[in-house]
Motif scaffolding. Structure first.
Motif, PDB file in Angstrom:
ATOM      1  N   LEU A 170      38.233  44.410  59.002  1.00  0.00           N
ATOM      2  CA  LEU A 170      38.678  43.966  57.873  1.00  0.00           C
ATOM      3  C   LEU A 170      38.771  42.255  57.752  1.00  0.00           C
ATOM      4  O   LEU A 170      38.364  41.435  56.949  1.00  0.00           O
ATOM      5  N   ALA A 171      39.174  41.735  58.870  1.00  0.00           N
ATOM      6  CA  ALA A 171      38.954  40.162  59.063  1.00  0.00           C
ATOM      7  C   ALA A 171      37.801  39.710  58.892  1.00  0.00           C
ATOM      8  O   ALA A 171      37.813  38.639  58.073  1.00  0.00           O
ATOM      9  N   GLN A 172      36.765  40.096  59.396  1.00  0.00           N
ATOM     10  CA  GLN A 172      35.352  39.612  59.405  1.00  0.00           C
ATOM     11  C   GLN A 172      34.841  39.704  57.864  1.00  0.00           C
ATOM     12  O   GLN A 172      34.287  38.815  57.276  1.00  0.00           O
ATOM     13  N   ALA A 173      35.155  40.951  57.242  1.00  0.00           N
ATOM     14  CA  ALA A 173      34.665  41.047  55.847  1.00  0.00           C
ATOM     15  C   ALA A 173      35.273  40.271  54.955  1.00  0.00           C
ATOM     16  O   ALA A 173      34.671  39.703  54.187  1.00  0.00           O
ATOM     17  N   LEU A 174      36.806  40.057  55.236  1.00  0.00           N
ATOM     18  CA  LEU A 174      37.273  39.050  54.179  1.00  0.00           C
ATOM     19  C   LEU A 174      36.598  37.631  54.424  1.00  0.00           C
ATOM     20  O   LEU A 174      36.832  37.039  53.706  1.00  0.00           O
ATOM     21  N   LEU A 175      36.510  37.139  55.654  1.00  0.00           N
ATOM     22  CA  LEU A 175      36.064  35.824  55.669  1.00  0.00           C
ATOM     23  C   LEU A 175      34.777  35.795  55.212  1.00  0.00           C
ATOM     24  O   LEU A 175      34.242  34.788  54.487  1.00  0.00           O
ATOM     25  N   ARG A 176      33.776  36.791  55.390  1.00  0.00           N
ATOM     26  CA  ARG A 176      32.619  36.863  54.782  1.00  0.00           C
ATOM     27  C   ARG A 176      32.777  36.521  53.164  1.00  0.00           C
ATOM     28  O   ARG A 176      32.127  36.013  52.582  1.00  0.00           O
ATOM     29  N   GLY A 195      30.281  42.897  54.297  1.00  0.00           N
ATOM     30  CA  GLY A 195      30.723  42.823  55.561  1.00  0.00           C
ATOM     31  C   GLY A 195      31.488  44.079  56.347  1.00  0.00           C
ATOM     32  O   GLY A 195      31.172  44.318  57.285  1.00  0.00           O
ATOM     33  N   LEU A 196      32.071  44.833  55.358  1.00  0.00           N
ATOM     34  CA  LEU A 196      32.386  46.156  55.868  1.00  0.00           C
ATOM     35  C   LEU A 196      31.347  47.036  56.177  1.00  0.00           C
ATOM     36  O   LEU A 196      31.523  47.781  57.526  1.00  0.00           O
ATOM     37  N   VAL A 197      30.311  47.108  55.399  1.00  0.00           N
ATOM     38  CA  VAL A 197      29.239  48.059  55.623  1.00  0.00           C
ATOM     39  C   VAL A 197      28.454  47.487  56.950  1.00  0.00           C
ATOM     40  O   VAL A 197      28.325  48.620  58.054  1.00  0.00           O
ATOM     41  N   PHE A 198      28.015  46.197  56.873  1.00  0.00           N
ATOM     42  CA  PHE A 198      27.274  45.586  58.170  1.00  0.00           C
ATOM     43  C   PHE A 198      28.128  45.864  59.511  1.00  0.00           C
ATOM     44  O   PHE A 198      27.529  46.287  60.564  1.00  0.00           O
ATOM     45  N   GLY A 199      29.479  45.511  59.245  1.00  0.00           N
ATOM     46  CA  GLY A 199      30.255  45.487  60.471  1.00  0.00           C
ATOM     47  C   GLY A 199      30.513  46.842  61.291  1.00  0.00           C
ATOM     48  O   GLY A 199      30.392  47.000  62.190  1.00  0.00           O
ATOM     49  N   ARG A 200      30.627  47.931  60.072  1.00  0.00           N
ATOM     50  CA  ARG A 200      30.702  49.300  60.537  1.00  0.00           C
ATOM     51  C   ARG A 200      29.680  49.712  61.210  1.00  0.00           C
ATOM     52  O   ARG A 200      29.454  50.617  62.184  1.00  0.00           O
ATOM     53  N   VAL A 201      28.371  49.489  60.669  1.00  0.00           N
ATOM     54  CA  VAL A 201      27.072  49.759  61.183  1.00  0.00           C
ATOM     55  C   VAL A 201      26.977  49.321  62.511  1.00  0.00           C
ATOM     56  O   VAL A 201      26.387  50.039  63.388  1.00  0.00           O
ATOM     57  N   TRP A 202      27.194  48.163  62.886  1.00  0.00           N
ATOM     58  CA  TRP A 202      27.164  47.370  64.138  1.00  0.00           C
ATOM     59  C   TRP A 202      27.874  47.962  64.938  1.00  0.00           C
ATOM     60  O   TRP A 202      27.705  48.165  66.298  1.00  0.00           O
ATOM     61  N   GLN A 203      29.205  48.321  64.796  1.00  0.00           N
ATOM     62  CA  GLN A 203      30.330  49.121  65.357  1.00  0.00           C
ATOM     63  C   GLN A 203      29.739  50.306  66.017  1.00  0.00           C
ATOM     64  O   GLN A 203      30.105  50.814  67.215  1.00  0.00           O
ATOM     65  N   ARG A 204      28.960  51.025  65.101  1.00  0.00           N
ATOM     66  CA  ARG A 204      28.611  52.369  65.566  1.00  0.00           C
ATOM     67  C   ARG A 204      27.248  52.373  66.176  1.00  0.00           C
ATOM     68  O   ARG A 204      26.986  53.195  67.090  1.00  0.00           O
ATOM     69  N   THR A 205      26.367  51.506  65.994  1.00  0.00           N
ATOM     70  CA  THR A 205      25.059  51.567  66.667  1.00  0.00           C
ATOM     71  C   THR A 205      24.890  50.220  67.525  1.00  0.00           C
ATOM     72  O   THR A 205      23.945  50.436  68.229  1.00  0.00           O
TER      73      THR A 205
END
Length: 237
Positions: A170-176, A195-205
């Protein structure tokens, strides 16, 4: 905090001030324009040099994040910057670009139409021989800087500080979203979602190249597409 201060965090502060100035102006928000790639000098070759310096700055921001990860004992392959899965990274990039790019364009058009976003001009560079190569380089540099700093570097550091995945995401997405505030509400919301989508994809993959590729594709379509279509189609503000 030091890395964000000299890179995208400082951009967020400038962007917020830009939006505040736009809101205080007597002209409605959707009648104001902002150019993403604009001339930096009058002389043609000097302008080319200015554009390349801007590209170099973005490359440097991403390189700083990557360098500090390595200095901290984290190999680049650990964040997905390796060459082990080029085919899957390319396919993932194309899928993410479609998932974010098409709805993002729709959101921008709606936000601009209802008056909560400025008119964004992805490129107002003169039609010179170097315009398209520079726009391609700018798209690649933007994607490299943002995804390495905001995802690979920032999410890794927040994890090391003990932040939960959701809190860091969430912090990363809000800053983006914050460093796109100069575009108005549409740019902020669209980039928070990205940011939410990209960040979650990276956290998963754990594949950062897929994000860099997707972001680059989105920017290439926006920068080069706008340069070619501006004034030629009625639906493009």
């Amino acid at each position: 905090m030091v890395v964000l201060t000299v890179t995208l965090g400082l951009s967020a502060l400038r962007s917020a001030l830009s939006l505040l100035d736009a809101l205080l102006a007597p002209v409605p928000l959707n009648q104001q324009t902002v150019a993403l790639n604009a001339p930096g000098a009058q002389a043609d070759l000097v302008d080319l040099a200015v554009q390349l310096v801007r590209v170099l700055q973005l490359v440097g921001w991403g390189a700083l994040g990557a360098y500090l990860l390595v200095r901290g004992g984290i190999a680049l392959r650990a964040v997905g910057l390796d060459r082990t899965r080029p085919g899957r990274d390319a396919a993932g990039a194309a899928g993410l670009a479609a998932l974010i790019g098409v709805p993002g364009l729709g959101l921008y058009l709606v936000a601009q139409a209802i008056g909560v976003s400025v008119t964004v001009q992805p490129s107002v560079l003169d039609d010179t021989w170097w315009r398209t190569p520079v726009l391609l380089a700018s798209a690649a540099a933007n994607s490299w800087a943002e995804e390495v700093v905001m995802v690979g570097y920032l999410l890794t550091r927040l994890h090391q500080l003990g932040w939960s995945q959701n809190r860091a995401l969430l912090a990363q997405a809000l800053l983006r979203g914050a460093y796109h505030l100069y575009q108005g509400l549409g740019g902020f919301v669209g980039n928070v979602v990205m940011g939410l989508v990209f960040g979650r994809v990276w956290q998963r993959t754990n594949r950062l190249w897929a994000l860099v590729g997707a972001h680059a594709l989105i920017d290439v379509v926006a920068f080069v597409g706008y340069a070619l279509l501006a004034g030629a189609v009625s639906w493009l503000p």
